[in-house]
Design an enzyme around this catalytic site. Structure first.
Site: not given
Length: 750
Positions: A51, A97
């Site tokens: 990420h 998200h």
């Protein structure tokens, strides 16, 4: 030296538990020249996670064009920035998200909105709009209804409280997203060009100031435990890794930070997002070529007995990191105090290039700052074309039995209009405040949102505007990732062009499965290659974005979903356009050409429950000419409505224009194609527009100069949609199929 707190035997075990591979752990040991501490392992594991480091995607992302005439800031900062004329600039970015929202949909989606908005005002821009791109499983599943309702409520709850309008978005429901929903949030901000700010630490002796909320244990490890791993049946156990948001605190942060920047009180400003303080501090230090010395005992805590590593990797929301000169510190405290915010000195900038973390007198971490942000391993994953593609691409929709009578085609159109992927989204956007701030010119429900450029609060209105759209059809990308990614770009460009905007730049959110699986990485590579080629053909750069890997559950990846967020510029915002038919007697015109392309179509899914065939072809030169024709024609003022043809084909596009305008139309599509292809083919490069009847010849001449087919296919008027020889449906029936469906499905009704 740091205080040793891990043995050489235990450290490798903890490293693996935190997500570091054995060779990555050995690289950390080589950098430090010793066994890392617990705090260092946590910091490296977060910063070297997929990420934060993009270690599997970095090489492939190099395919993207990133420069252009409008670009003021490309990839590498919190958001990209383009100039839009008259000294004004727009910052925008999209991020995911996904995994937090699959665990706790309200807070996952809400903090996704909060995080992307912080990226915007970190650049010095005032957030003026929020958009989203959502994916869920089918709504006949109670769990999916829970996730969908919770995510929509979280987006609305955070954005509405914050006072930033949610002006657009998209949602799809497919079985492929059953175990891993997608929540992609995009934000747009406005600033003067000279106010552009970068997250850079500089000036040894300057102070590191934490602004905003207290730090707790919420969100610890989110970037590694959620965003960089596959899900399994224990996903619910990861609920503590989901951040909790406070939009009221964020609103204060926006105002305070913008005032601090306006008064030139900050050397640098960064957002504490994924990996928390570790990410923000190390990236600011590495960009400035300096070191940082931080004492965790100075950080305001919301929980007792927090350990140093918890302070450093907590993803508690609504926090910003600033670098301040000693002489400006008192003024910074005054501004923050006036807005009701904490501002705490937690360390200082050094000239060592090292990131030192202390707990009082004890050093708990000491490493070269740049190694956190830039020394993560970069992989070149294996690629292998998935075997399933041979089967799905070989399928010929022509082998099926298709509706042919007027009654059958009419019933089919009503079913397609009522399908979850086509029906009205008003149930969603009516929960959002889309007009706060008074900049919204075109509200949700048309092809793209349109916003005016200028500071309405100060009366600085320019007459310019921007149009914004988010788009991607994962079904197309599943069938052909290269072509599907190009369609995502082309549809976004058409949506913006139908609103009067000329494409200027994009952001993206690239959602895929596990990149360590060769078949998955092949789909990622092909999608990036397709999107890059489309951007290059249009001369439109990629200025920001996000990669979200490991979107899998129980070993199955989601559809490849390279979502595109496109911003276009309107020189005169008053010359915008919407999709609704407006005047009886207007000519209905089809721009572009329809061919027999039912592969991957909504019709094929609704009528035959199939996702197969090849997606529609994309002719990038024709797409660009169509968009330029739309912008030019709308700019002349002769176009009264414009709507692109996408999911559901021409039949759905016509029905949507009728429903939006409250008026029918009589159309003749000729007999060159069977009714099912004429109505439901999803051929690209098409738009339905209307002009006054006496303006059609002028439009036709303009279309000829843009090498775009231009055919008058009907006339606006009446209270029904009639397509000669194919269907004849009252407007009331179209509305009943299209408008209430989503709300009924959310409530478990069929």
């Amino acid at each position: 030296m740091p205080i040793p707190d891990l043995s050489a035997e235990l450290a490798p075990q903890l490293a693996v538990e935190l997500g570091l591979k054995p060779d990555e752990y050995e690289k950390v040991v080589d950098i430090l020249g010793r066994t890392p501490t617990i705090t260092e392992l946590y910091m490296y594991s977060l910063m070297w996670s997929e990420h934060c480091s993009y270690k599997h995607s970095k090489k492939t992302l190099g395919l993207f064009p990133t420069t252009g005439a409008h670009v003021l800031q490309g990839p590498g900062e919190n958001a990209g920035v383009i100039g839009v004329g008259d000294g004004w600039a727009v910052a925008f970015k999209m991020e995911s998200h996904n995994h937090p929202s699959a665990i706790e949909p309200y807070q996952g989606a809400a903090t996704g909105v909060g995080g992307i908005i912080r990226d915007i005002f970190t650049m010095g821009a005032r957030p003026i709009a929020s958009l989203n791109s959502l994916r869920f499983g089918t709504l006949d599943n109670p769990r999916q209804r829970y996730l969908f309702e919770g995510a929509v409520a979280g987006i609305g709850g955070y954005g509405n409280c914050l006072g930033v309008p949610t002006v657009g978005g998209e949602v799809y429901f497919e079985e492929a997203y059953e175990g891993n929903c997608l929540i992609n949030a995009m934000a747009v901000g406005l600033m003067r060009e000279e106010k552009l700010t970068r997250a850079v630490a500089a000036g040894p002796g300057n102070l590191v100031v934490l602004i905003g909320s207290t730090t707790g244990r919420d969100g610890i490890g989110g970037a590694s435990t959620l965003a960089s791993q596959e899900f399994d049946e224990r996903a619910e156990d990861k609920r503590p890794s989901v951040q909790v948001g406070d939009p009221f605190e964020e609103k204060l942060l926006i105002e305070a930070c913008l005032e601090l920047l306006d008064k030139s009180l900050l050397v640098g400003l960064g957002d504490l997002g994924a990996a928390g303080l570790t990410s923000s501090a190390s990236e600011m230090a590495s960009r400035g070529g300096v070191g940082l010395d931080i004492d965790v005992t100075m950080i305001p805590a919301r929980e007792e007995a927090m350990k140093p590593f918890e302070y450093m990797v907590s993803e508690s929301q609504e926090r910003m990191l600033a670098v301040v000169t000693p002489e400006n510190l008192e003024a910074v405290h005054e501004v923050c105090g006036r807005w009701g915010l904490r501002s705490t000195v937690i360390g200082e900038v050094t000239d060592t290039g090292r990131f030192v973390v202390r707990e009082g007198e004890n050093v708990v971490a000491d490493m070269p700052a740049a190694t956190l942000a830039h020394d993560a391993p970069v992989y070149n994953p294996a690629k292998e074309r998935p075997a399933y593609l041979d089967e799905v691409q070989a399928f010929d929709p022509g082998t099926l039995e298709h509706p042919a009578t007027q009654e059958q085609l009419g019933d089919t159109l009503l079913r397609v209009l009522a399908s979850p992927n086509v029906c009205s989204r008003h149930w969603i956007w009516e929960q959002y405040d889309h007009q706060v701030m008074l900049n919204t010119v075109v509200v949700p429900g048309s092809d793209a949102a349109v916003l005016r450029i200028g500071d309405t609060g100060r009366g600085e209105v320019t007459g310019r505007g921007i149009a914004v759209s988010t788009d991607c059809n994962g079904r197309y990308c599943y069938l052909d990732p290269y072509t599907g990614a190009q369609i995502a770009f082309a549809e976004a460009a058409r949506n913006v062009a139908c609103s009067g905007g000329r494409a200027a730049a994009i952001t993206d959110c690239l959602n895929f499965g596990n990149p360590e699986k060769p078949e998955v990485f092949w789909t990622f590579y092909e999608s990036v290659r397709g999107l890059s080629d489309a951007c290059t053909a249009f001369g439109v750069p990629v200025i920001s974005g996000n990669v979200s890997f490991y979107n899998e559950s129980f070993g199955q990846p989601i559809y490849p979903t390279p979502t595109v967020g496109l911003v276009g510029i309107l020189e005169d915002v008053s010359r915008h356009c919407t999709m609704d038919f407006k005047h009886e007697g207007d000519a209905v015109v089809l721009l572009g050409r329809t061919t027999h392309e039912l592969g991957g179509s909504e019709y094929l899914k609704v009528e035959h429950d199939l996702v197969a065939g090849r997606p529609p072809k994309v002719e990038l030169v024709s797409e660009r000419l169509l968009c330029e024709l739309l912008v030019t024609a709308i700019g002349t003022g002769i176009v009264r409505s414009a709507h692109d043809c996408s999911e559901g084909g021409l039949g759905v596009a016509l029905a949507e224009c009728c429903i939006a305008g409250g008026v029918g139309a009589a159309v003749d599509l000729g007999d060159t194609l069977p009714g099912v292809a004429a109505l439901f083919s999803e051929s690209q490069g098409r738009a339905v527009i209307t002009v006054a009847a006496d303006h059609f010849e002028a439009l036709k001449m303009l279309a000829a100069t843009h090498a775009t087919p231009c055919t008058k296919i009907g006339t606006v008027g009446g209270d029904r949609l009639r397509v000669e020889g194919m269907l004849d449906i009252p407007l009331a029936e179209l509305r009943e199929a299209y408008l209430p469906t989503l709300e009924r499905l959310v409530h478990g009704e069929r």
